[in-house]
Design an enzyme around this catalytic site. Structure first.
Site, PDB file in Angstrom:
ATOM      1  CE  LYS A  50      -3.605  -1.842   3.069  1.00 18.61           C
ATOM      2  NZ  LYS A  50      -4.292  -2.125   4.275  1.00 18.61           N
ATOM      3  N   GLY A  51       2.340   0.999   0.562  1.00 20.67           N
ATOM      4  CA  GLY A  51       2.741   2.289   1.202  1.00 20.67           C
ATOM      5  C   GLY A  51       3.327   3.088  -0.567  1.00 20.67           C
ATOM      6  CD  GLU A 106       8.352  -0.607  -3.407  1.00 19.19           C
ATOM      7  OE1 GLU A 106       7.087  -0.222  -2.565  1.00 19.19           O
ATOM      8  OE2 GLU A 106       8.344  -1.319  -2.913  1.00 19.19           O
ATOM      9  CG  ASP A 107       6.874   2.050   0.109  1.00 19.88           C
ATOM     10  OD1 ASP A 107       7.317   1.384  -0.543  1.00 19.88           O
ATOM     11  OD2 ASP A 107       6.264   1.678   0.946  1.00 19.88           O
ATOM     12  CG  ASP A 110      14.975  -2.075   3.480  1.00 18.95           C
ATOM     13  OD1 ASP A 110      15.457  -1.252   4.283  1.00 18.95           O
ATOM     14  OD2 ASP A 110      14.313  -2.881   4.612  1.00 18.95           O
ATOM     15  CE  LYS A 138      14.764   2.332   5.657  1.00 22.41           C
ATOM     16  NZ  LYS A 138      13.956   1.828   6.356  1.00 22.41           N
ATOM     17  CG  PHE A 159      10.826   1.464  10.896  1.00 19.28           C
ATOM     18  CD1 PHE A 159      10.077   0.275  10.123  1.00 19.28           C
ATOM     19  CD2 PHE A 159       9.410   2.266  11.008  1.00 19.28           C
ATOM     20  CE1 PHE A 159       8.649  -0.250   9.833  1.00 19.28           C
ATOM     21  CE2 PHE A 159       7.990   1.483  10.698  1.00 19.28           C
ATOM     22  CZ  PHE A 159       8.127   0.544   9.671  1.00 19.28           C
ATOM     23  CB  VAL A 160      11.038   6.747   7.215  1.00 21.07           C
ATOM     24  CG1 VAL A 160      12.236   6.692   7.740  1.00 21.07           C
ATOM     25  CG2 VAL A 160      10.198   6.057   6.191  1.00 21.07           C
ATOM     26  CG  ASP A 166       2.304   0.648   7.435  1.00 19.94           C
ATOM     27  OD1 ASP A 166       2.829   0.210   6.500  1.00 19.94           O
ATOM     28  OD2 ASP A 166       2.169  -0.885   7.897  1.00 19.94           O
ATOM     29  NE  ARG A 172      -1.076   2.126   5.513  1.00 13.23           N
ATOM     30  CZ  ARG A 172      -0.196   1.933   4.742  1.00 13.23           C
ATOM     31  NH1 ARG A 172       1.178   1.898   3.855  1.00 13.23           N
ATOM     32  NH2 ARG A 172      -0.663  -0.079   4.942  1.00 13.23           N
TER      33      ARG A 172
END
Ligand code: 5GP
Length: 187
Positions: A50-51, A106-107, A110, A138, A159-160, A166, A172
């Protein structure tokens, strides 16, 4: 003045990493680049749920090209300790991508597991071209090499949350990206 819900969740954030204005600047910059790079083409823009939905919504408005949009939802089981590299498709596309130019949105990139898998999926479906746009990356966490074509910002291994991203389905609707205070995890 009465404190709003967003005011109260914003207080859980210890550090604002990317402001609303900085996000908007990245959206405009990437939108322009995509518009130039795919000039004359019809684009399929695929958001990873969902990000990425907030970034996707803004980004498509900054891309001046004919396009279709769709979404995929995937879950990745690989972690730095298990590193199984297993990615499962929870929701697949409803449009076909064969012979098309695809932009995956993509958000955060990682470990790179999700996007290395999705790139292979797109190639196996016979896309003409696949490019990746991510709001955040990252690099220090990378386990799989991924060719990321458009990057909003590089961030440290923290962690953001916010702007679509979320923690336990919360945060969100924050208009910026920030790092949660440790006591939120320790609750
Ligand atoms: P990768 O397959 O590259 O390891 O996974 C990327 C996904 O991990 C992102 O789309 C996101 O869902 C999740 N992720 C990575 N870092 C963070 C983070 O700092 N915060 C949140 N909420 N999710 C993250």
């Amino acid at each position: 003045m009465e404190k709003t819900h967003v005011d109260s969740i914003a207080q859980d954030v210890g550090e604002v990493l990317i402001s609303k204005e900085e996000i908007q600047a990245a959206v405009e910059r990437i939108g322009k680049q995509v518009t130039e790079d795919f000039k004359g083409e019809h684009l399929i823009v695929i958001g990873i749920l969902k990000g990425a939905f907030a970034f996707m919504a803004d980004l498509i408005q900054a891309i001046d090209l004919p396009m279709e949009i769709d979404f995929m939802d995937v879950s990745s089981y690989g972690t730095s300790t298990t590193s199984s590299g297993e990615v499962r498709i929870l929701k697949d596309l409803s449009i076909t991508v064969e012979g098309k130019s695809v932009l995956i949105v993509e958000d955060i990139v990682d470990t790179g597991l999700t996007l290395s898998y999705l790139t292979k999926v797109m190639e196996s479906r016979g896309v003409k071209k696949v490019a990746i746009a991510t709001l955040l990356t990252k690099p220090s966490r990378r386990e799989r090499a991924v060719d990321v074509d458009y990057i909003g910002y590089e961030v440290e291994d923290k962690f953001v949350v916010g702007y679509g991203i979320d923690y336990a389905e919360e945060y969100r609707n924050l208009p910026f990206v920030g790092v949660l205070k440790p006591e939120i995890y320790e609750k």
